[in-house]
Design a protein around this motif. Sequence first.
Motif, PDB file in Angstrom:
ATOM      1  N   SER A  24       4.145 -18.763  15.567  1.00  0.00           N
ATOM      2  CA  SER A  24       4.472 -18.331  14.215  1.00  0.00           C
ATOM      3  C   SER A  24       5.312 -17.067  14.335  1.00  0.00           C
ATOM      4  N   ILE A  25       6.229 -16.886  13.405  1.00  0.00           N
ATOM      5  CA  ILE A  25       7.129 -15.743  13.471  1.00  0.00           C
ATOM      6  C   ILE A  25       6.505 -14.559  12.750  1.00  0.00           C
ATOM      7  N   THR A  26       6.519 -13.420  13.390  1.00  0.00           N
ATOM      8  CA  THR A  26       6.109 -12.165  12.770  1.00  0.00           C
ATOM      9  C   THR A  26       7.120 -11.102  13.157  1.00  0.00           C
ATOM     10  N   LEU A  27       7.403 -10.210  12.242  1.00  0.00           N
ATOM     11  CA  LEU A  27       8.325  -9.122  12.544  1.00  0.00           C
ATOM     12  C   LEU A  27       7.628  -8.090  13.429  1.00  0.00           C
ATOM     13  N   PRO A  28       8.279  -7.628  14.495  1.00  0.00           N
ATOM     14  CA  PRO A  28       7.659  -6.620  15.359  1.00  0.00           C
ATOM     15  C   PRO A  28       7.559  -5.254  14.697  1.00  0.00           C
ATOM     16  N   SER A  29       8.385  -5.025  13.661  1.00  0.00           N
ATOM     17  CA  SER A  29       8.374  -3.743  12.961  1.00  0.00           C
ATOM     18  C   SER A  29       9.000  -3.941  11.594  1.00  0.00           C
ATOM     19  N   THR A  30       8.794  -2.980  10.710  1.00  0.00           N
ATOM     20  CA  THR A  30       9.469  -2.986   9.411  1.00  0.00           C
ATOM     21  C   THR A  30      10.316  -1.725   9.335  1.00  0.00           C
ATOM     22  N   ASP A  31      11.578  -1.866   9.735  1.00  0.00           N
ATOM     23  CA  ASP A  31      12.476  -0.709   9.775  1.00  0.00           C
ATOM     24  C   ASP A  31      13.162  -0.477   8.431  1.00  0.00           C
ATOM     25  N   ILE A  32      13.289  -1.544   7.644  1.00  0.00           N
ATOM     26  CA  ILE A  32      13.843  -1.452   6.301  1.00  0.00           C
ATOM     27  C   ILE A  32      13.007  -2.354   5.398  1.00  0.00           C
ATOM     28  N   GLU A  33      12.740  -1.904   4.192  1.00  0.00           N
ATOM     29  CA  GLU A  33      12.047  -2.745   3.214  1.00  0.00           C
ATOM     30  C   GLU A  33      12.681  -2.521   1.853  1.00  0.00           C
ATOM     31  N   VAL A  62      15.749 -20.317  -1.881  1.00  0.00           N
ATOM     32  CA  VAL A  62      15.606 -20.781  -3.253  1.00  0.00           C
ATOM     33  C   VAL A  62      15.781 -19.586  -4.176  1.00  0.00           C
ATOM     34  N   THR A  63      16.438 -19.792  -5.311  1.00  0.00           N
ATOM     35  CA  THR A  63      16.650 -18.708  -6.258  1.00  0.00           C
ATOM     36  C   THR A  63      15.322 -18.080  -6.662  1.00  0.00           C
ATOM     37  N   GLY A  64      15.267 -16.747  -6.604  1.00  0.00           N
ATOM     38  CA  GLY A  64      14.042 -16.044  -6.963  1.00  0.00           C
ATOM     39  C   GLY A  64      14.116 -14.596  -6.544  1.00  0.00           C
ATOM     40  N   ASP A  65      13.023 -13.882  -6.770  1.00  0.00           N
ATOM     41  CA  ASP A  65      12.916 -12.480  -6.373  1.00  0.00           C
ATOM     42  C   ASP A  65      12.166 -12.403  -5.049  1.00  0.00           C
ATOM     43  N   TYR A  66      12.665 -11.554  -4.139  1.00  0.00           N
ATOM     44  CA  TYR A  66      12.120 -11.486  -2.789  1.00  0.00           C
ATOM     45  C   TYR A  66      11.880 -10.052  -2.342  1.00  0.00           C
ATOM     46  N   THR A  67      10.860  -9.887  -1.524  1.00  0.00           N
ATOM     47  CA  THR A  67      10.743  -8.689  -0.703  1.00  0.00           C
ATOM     48  C   THR A  67      11.475  -8.960   0.602  1.00  0.00           C
ATOM     49  N   LEU A  68      12.380  -8.083   0.950  1.00  0.00           N
ATOM     50  CA  LEU A  68      13.164  -8.229   2.178  1.00  0.00           C
ATOM     51  C   LEU A  68      12.745  -7.146   3.152  1.00  0.00           C
ATOM     52  N   ARG A  69      12.308  -7.571   4.311  1.00  0.00           N
ATOM     53  CA  ARG A  69      11.950  -6.649   5.392  1.00  0.00           C
ATOM     54  C   ARG A  69      12.863  -6.925   6.581  1.00  0.00           C
ATOM     55  N   VAL A  70      13.312  -5.865   7.219  1.00  0.00           N
ATOM     56  CA  VAL A  70      14.215  -5.981   8.360  1.00  0.00           C
ATOM     57  C   VAL A  70      13.596  -5.286   9.561  1.00  0.00           C
ATOM     58  N   SER A  71      13.619  -5.989  10.679  1.00  0.00           N
ATOM     59  CA  SER A  71      13.179  -5.422  11.941  1.00  0.00           C
ATOM     60  C   SER A  71      14.389  -5.325  12.861  1.00  0.00           C
ATOM     61  N   ALA A  72      14.686  -4.112  13.319  1.00  0.00           N
ATOM     62  CA  ALA A  72      15.863  -3.892  14.159  1.00  0.00           C
ATOM     63  C   ALA A  72      15.477  -3.152  15.435  1.00  0.00           C
ATOM     64  N   PRO A  73      14.676  -3.791  16.305  1.00  0.00           N
ATOM     65  CA  PRO A  73      14.268  -3.126  17.538  1.00  0.00           C
ATOM     66  C   PRO A  73      15.447  -2.944  18.487  1.00  0.00           C
ATOM     67  N   ALA A  74      15.403  -1.897  19.268  1.00  0.00           N
ATOM     68  CA  ALA A  74      16.477  -1.634  20.219  1.00  0.00           C
ATOM     69  C   ALA A  74      16.530  -2.730  21.279  1.00  0.00           C
ATOM     70  N   ASN A  75      17.760  -3.170  21.602  1.00  0.00           N
ATOM     71  CA  ASN A  75      17.992  -4.155  22.661  1.00  0.00           C
ATOM     72  C   ASN A  75      17.245  -5.472  22.428  1.00  0.00           C
ATOM     73  N   SER A  76      17.152  -5.876  21.177  1.00  0.00           N
ATOM     74  CA  SER A  76      16.475  -7.133  20.865  1.00  0.00           C
ATOM     75  C   SER A  76      17.114  -7.740  19.625  1.00  0.00           C
ATOM     76  N   VAL A  77      16.692  -8.961  19.299  1.00  0.00           N
ATOM     77  CA  VAL A  77      17.234  -9.658  18.133  1.00  0.00           C
ATOM     78  C   VAL A  77      16.778  -8.955  16.858  1.00  0.00           C
TER      79      VAL A  77
END
Length: 230
Positions: free
Chosen positions: A106-115, A194-209
Amino acid sequence: MKFSDRTIALLHNYSTINSNIVFRPGRKLRTMTETKNIFAETVIEEDIPTVFGLYDLPEFMGVMRLIEDPDLEITSTKIVIQNADSRIEYFCSDPHDLTEPPLEKSITLPSTDIELTMTAATLNKLREAQKVLKHKTLRVMPSDIEGKVKLAVVDPSATNQTTNSFAIDVDGSFNNDAIATQLLTWQFDHLKMVTGDYTLRVSAPANSVMLSEFTNLDDDLTYFVALDKN
């Protein structure tokens, strides 16, 4: 079994991510692009009885429209689509020949650098600007306004500082100052939610996807989208 209107709408949406799909027993529905840069999952109302694959999901959706209010009899090899007057036998594909997200992961974000919050109105406005300016890229960056994050329609390849752009400030935060100056972008055609309202979280770890997670605020819908490699 009947597919609800919601499930039918989600299958249409998933067909824009990948034209084939694998169903597994239960209520969870998942898909992934061939390039593995977009992943989506949801829970549907129907309890799928067995594993089966559809090689051409758009075609299957078209076949379902041929019969009004159809019932579905699902086996691992074929689906009988019928009502009192009509009947279609639609044959399934071997799931091993199709693209499917890994079962054991299952996919999980390693960090939440932007929300931030991305409403349907915000994304629609950004798409309008994208069509007018003919830029293909959405960028997220810090805002000068406290408690806000900036979303901008840009051309990251442009070297001319007079290149037109469009930006909106939305509720959100940068939680990692180290990435504030990085070029963090998506291609608009990768934003297939799908059209709707979303919470967007971004994970931007160094040297990784760098990975983003779009979670629908009103429905059990989640999309993971890889950021561009800049």
